[in-house]
Design a protein around this motif. Structure first.
Motif, PDB file in Angstrom:
ATOM      1  N   ARG A  68      14.758  -4.277   1.004  1.00 55.88           N
ATOM      2  CA  ARG A  68      14.178  -3.281   1.901  1.00 55.88           C
ATOM      3  C   ARG A  68      13.477  -3.989   3.056  1.00 55.88           C
ATOM      4  O   ARG A  68      13.187  -5.194   2.980  1.00 55.88           O
ATOM      5  CB  ARG A  68      13.198  -2.366   1.170  1.00 55.88           C
ATOM      6  N   PHE A  69      13.226  -3.260   4.128  1.00 59.62           N
ATOM      7  CA  PHE A  69      12.583  -3.828   5.311  1.00 59.62           C
ATOM      8  C   PHE A  69      11.328  -3.032   5.634  1.00 59.62           C
ATOM      9  O   PHE A  69      11.321  -1.806   5.566  1.00 59.62           O
ATOM     10  CB  PHE A  69      13.554  -3.804   6.502  1.00 59.62           C
ATOM     11  N   GLU A  70      10.272  -3.769   5.977  1.00 58.19           N
ATOM     12  CA  GLU A  70       8.997  -3.170   6.326  1.00 58.19           C
ATOM     13  C   GLU A  70       8.593  -3.634   7.717  1.00 58.19           C
ATOM     14  O   GLU A  70       8.705  -4.826   8.043  1.00 58.19           O
ATOM     15  CB  GLU A  70       7.909  -3.577   5.325  1.00 58.19           C
ATOM     16  N   ARG A  71       8.113  -2.695   8.528  1.00 64.38           N
ATOM     17  CA  ARG A  71       7.601  -3.056   9.850  1.00 64.38           C
ATOM     18  C   ARG A  71       6.108  -3.338   9.706  1.00 64.38           C
ATOM     19  O   ARG A  71       5.312  -2.423   9.453  1.00 64.38           O
ATOM     20  CB  ARG A  71       7.850  -1.937  10.855  1.00 64.38           C
ATOM     21  N   ALA A  72       5.740  -4.608   9.844  1.00 64.59           N
ATOM     22  CA  ALA A  72       4.350  -5.010   9.649  1.00 64.59           C
ATOM     23  C   ALA A  72       4.138  -6.394  10.234  1.00 64.59           C
ATOM     24  O   ALA A  72       5.091  -7.130  10.516  1.00 64.59           O
ATOM     25  CB  ALA A  72       4.001  -5.001   8.161  1.00 64.59           C
ATOM     26  N   LEU A  73       2.873  -6.769  10.381  1.00 62.79           N
ATOM     27  CA  LEU A  73       2.504  -8.112  10.830  1.00 62.79           C
ATOM     28  C   LEU A  73       2.486  -9.055   9.633  1.00 62.79           C
ATOM     29  O   LEU A  73       2.078  -8.671   8.528  1.00 62.79           O
ATOM     30  CB  LEU A  73       1.132  -8.084  11.494  1.00 62.79           C
ATOM     31  N   VAL A  74       2.888 -10.299   9.856  1.00 63.14           N
ATOM     32  CA  VAL A  74       2.981 -11.242   8.737  1.00 63.14           C
ATOM     33  C   VAL A  74       1.615 -11.581   8.160  1.00 63.14           C
ATOM     34  O   VAL A  74       1.506 -11.947   6.987  1.00 63.14           O
ATOM     35  CB  VAL A  74       3.721 -12.530   9.149  1.00 63.14           C
ATOM     36  N   ASP A  75       0.566 -11.488   8.961  1.00 63.53           N
ATOM     37  CA  ASP A  75      -0.758 -11.853   8.462  1.00 63.53           C
ATOM     38  C   ASP A  75      -1.483 -10.712   7.772  1.00 63.53           C
ATOM     39  O   ASP A  75      -2.585 -10.899   7.255  1.00 63.53           O
ATOM     40  CB  ASP A  75      -1.623 -12.437   9.582  1.00 63.53           C
ATOM     41  N   SER A  76      -0.853  -9.526   7.751  1.00 65.85           N
ATOM     42  CA  SER A  76      -1.498  -8.396   7.081  1.00 65.85           C
ATOM     43  C   SER A  76      -0.638  -7.764   5.990  1.00 65.85           C
ATOM     44  O   SER A  76      -1.171  -7.049   5.138  1.00 65.85           O
ATOM     45  CB  SER A  76      -1.893  -7.320   8.103  1.00 65.85           C
ATOM     46  N   PHE A  77       0.664  -8.012   5.994  1.00 67.49           N
ATOM     47  CA  PHE A  77       1.506  -7.449   4.936  1.00 67.49           C
ATOM     48  C   PHE A  77       1.124  -8.097   3.614  1.00 67.49           C
ATOM     49  O   PHE A  77       1.108  -9.326   3.489  1.00 67.49           O
ATOM     50  CB  PHE A  77       2.985  -7.693   5.227  1.00 67.49           C
ATOM     51  N   ALA A  78       0.818  -7.283   2.636  1.00 64.01           N
ATOM     52  CA  ALA A  78       0.309  -7.796   1.355  1.00 64.01           C
ATOM     53  C   ALA A  78       1.071  -7.165   0.197  1.00 64.01           C
ATOM     54  O   ALA A  78       0.927  -5.970  -0.066  1.00 64.01           O
ATOM     55  CB  ALA A  78      -1.186  -7.532   1.219  1.00 64.01           C
ATOM     56  N   GLU A  79       1.872  -7.984  -0.444  1.00 63.09           N
ATOM     57  CA  GLU A  79       2.592  -7.572  -1.645  1.00 63.09           C
ATOM     58  C   GLU A  79       2.827  -8.827  -2.481  1.00 63.09           C
ATOM     59  O   GLU A  79       3.250  -9.844  -1.950  1.00 63.09           O
ATOM     60  CB  GLU A  79       3.911  -6.908  -1.280  1.00 63.09           C
ATOM     61  N   GLN A  80       2.553  -8.750  -3.749  1.00 59.72           N
ATOM     62  CA  GLN A  80       2.729  -9.920  -4.599  1.00 59.72           C
ATOM     63  C   GLN A  80       4.211 -10.283  -4.713  1.00 59.72           C
ATOM     64  O   GLN A  80       5.080  -9.409  -4.758  1.00 59.72           O
ATOM     65  CB  GLN A  80       2.143  -9.661  -5.988  1.00 59.72           C
ATOM     66  N   ALA A  81       4.484 -11.577  -4.752  1.00 58.36           N
ATOM     67  CA  ALA A  81       5.862 -12.063  -4.824  1.00 58.36           C
ATOM     68  C   ALA A  81       5.875 -13.422  -5.503  1.00 58.36           C
ATOM     69  O   ALA A  81       4.837 -14.075  -5.673  1.00 58.36           O
ATOM     70  CB  ALA A  81       6.469 -12.163  -3.429  1.00 58.36           C
ATOM     71  N   ASP A  82       7.067 -13.854  -5.882  1.00 61.17           N
ATOM     72  CA  ASP A  82       7.242 -15.195  -6.440  1.00 61.17           C
ATOM     73  C   ASP A  82       7.473 -16.223  -5.340  1.00 61.17           C
ATOM     74  O   ASP A  82       7.238 -17.422  -5.544  1.00 61.17           O
ATOM     75  CB  ASP A  82       8.441 -15.215  -7.398  1.00 61.17           C
ATOM     76  N   ALA A  83       7.953 -15.761  -4.186  1.00 53.95           N
ATOM     77  CA  ALA A  83       8.249 -16.674  -3.081  1.00 53.95           C
ATOM     78  C   ALA A  83       8.064 -15.961  -1.755  1.00 53.95           C
ATOM     79  O   ALA A  83       8.400 -14.771  -1.618  1.00 53.95           O
ATOM     80  CB  ALA A  83       9.678 -17.204  -3.186  1.00 53.95           C
ATOM     81  N   VAL A  84       7.531 -16.692  -0.794  1.00 57.34           N
ATOM     82  CA  VAL A  84       7.457 -16.230   0.593  1.00 57.34           C
ATOM     83  C   VAL A  84       8.287 -17.187   1.438  1.00 57.34           C
ATOM     84  O   VAL A  84       8.163 -18.411   1.311  1.00 57.34           O
ATOM     85  CB  VAL A  84       6.009 -16.186   1.107  1.00 57.34           C
ATOM     86  N   VAL A  85       9.140 -16.637   2.291  1.00 63.87           N
ATOM     87  CA  VAL A  85       9.993 -17.420   3.187  1.00 63.87           C
ATOM     88  C   VAL A  85       9.546 -17.134   4.618  1.00 63.87           C
ATOM     89  O   VAL A  85       9.417 -15.977   5.019  1.00 63.87           O
ATOM     90  CB  VAL A  85      11.476 -17.043   2.992  1.00 63.87           C
ATOM     91  N   PHE A  86       9.304 -18.205   5.380  1.00 64.02           N
ATOM     92  CA  PHE A  86       8.767 -18.063   6.737  1.00 64.02           C
ATOM     93  C   PHE A  86       9.404 -19.146   7.604  1.00 64.02           C
ATOM     94  O   PHE A  86       8.919 -20.267   7.698  1.00 64.02           O
ATOM     95  CB  PHE A  86       7.247 -18.227   6.690  1.00 64.02           C
ATOM     96  N   LEU A  87      10.530 -18.790   8.239  1.00 66.34           N
ATOM     97  CA  LEU A  87      11.335 -19.800   8.917  1.00 66.34           C
ATOM     98  C   LEU A  87      11.229 -19.702  10.438  1.00 66.34           C
ATOM     99  O   LEU A  87      11.323 -18.620  11.017  1.00 66.34           O
ATOM    100  CB  LEU A  87      12.801 -19.671   8.498  1.00 66.34           C
TER     101      LEU A  87
END
Length: 265
Positions: free
Chosen positions: A107-126
């Motif tokens: 799914r896709f969410e429209r949000a800022l990277v410094d405020s989107f908050a959801e627990q995950a096993d991995a974050v990818v930031f390329l």
């Protein structure tokens, strides 16, 4: 692709071709890379190979693709991850991604990277940290999302190969800071206790092209008048296999195109 080994992104006159019905094409601005633009294929494949490398390490995990742009990378991650959220603040990119890449675990969410908050096993930031005024705060935020056992994958261009020879930085207007290896590694280690550094390098025909440039290929194709015809063929023919990801201990990182840090709390 231009005749240099690390060409700057193509200008905004280019737009995606052959999009599915109902999916609005995106214009190439230089701020993000796009598939389906032949002139941009070098940059697209350069980014895609890293997404595919990461995807192999996300089997069955929950992942967030921060600053996902057009969405192609999120779709690659979703082939192996249990779930993927693609996050981007740009309304056109978000709408395009939402319509084009449809999978039950994506799914896709429209949000800022410094405020989107959801627990995950991995974050990818390329290929985005170089755009930030306060990269440390964003890395701290990502660390909080993956807990004590997760991983954050962060990549950035190597200024030594991105900028013209002898220049302190490239002319990309969206880049706030461009990193050398020691600067980038220090930044990541200030926010994570475990950092593995990798580099992206030319391989196969891109490596051959790199060697040809050193031998004077720029003068040859200009003298023969085949510049346009050669690169009109060569650039769209570039594949993921023309790049290689190598560990820091296996290669000269000053020659790398991009740095990829795998960061763990």
């Amino acid at each position: 692709m231009t005749t240099t080994s690390s060409p700057e992104p193509a200008p905004s006159v280019y737009q995606q071709r052959d999009q599915p019905d109902g999916v609005p094409p995106l214009a190439l601005t230089g701020e993000r890379t796009l598939p389906d633009v032949p002139e941009e294929n070098y940059w697209y494949r350069r980014h895609l190979v890293v997404y595919e490398w990461i995807a192999q390490r996300l089997q069955g995990l929950r992942a967030i693709d921060m600053a996902c742009g057009e969405g192609y990378g999120s779709a690659v991650l979703a082939r192996s991850a249990a779930s993927v959220v693609g996050v981007d603040a740009n309304p056109e990119a978000h709408e395009h991604a939402r319509l084009r890449y449809v999978r039950p675990n994506l799914r896709f969410e429209r949000a800022l990277v410094d405020s989107f908050a959801e627990q995950a096993d991995a974050v990818v930031f390329l290929q985005t940290i170089e755009h930030l005024e306060d990269p440390g705060a964003v890395l701290d935020h990502f660390r909080s999302l993956v807990g004590s056992a997760g991983a954050v994958f962060v990549s950035t261009p190597n200024v030594l190969t991105l900028a013209p020879k002898g220049a302190p930085r490239s002319d990309n207007p969206w880049h706030v800071h461009e990193y050398r290896r020691h600067e980038y590694e220090q930044l990541c280690r200030e926010h994570f206790s475990n950092v593995e550094l990798y580099g992206l390098f030319h391989a196969r025909k891109l490596r051959a092209h790199e060697l040809a440039l050193r031998l004077g290929w720029d003068r040859v194709h200009a003298r023969l008048g085949v510049t346009g015809r050669f690169y009109d063929w060569f650039t769209p023919a570039i594949a993921v296999s023309d790049f290689a990801v190598r560990a820091a201990g296996e290669a000269d990182m000053d020659r790398s195109l991009d740095f990829l840090a795998v960061c763990r709390p």
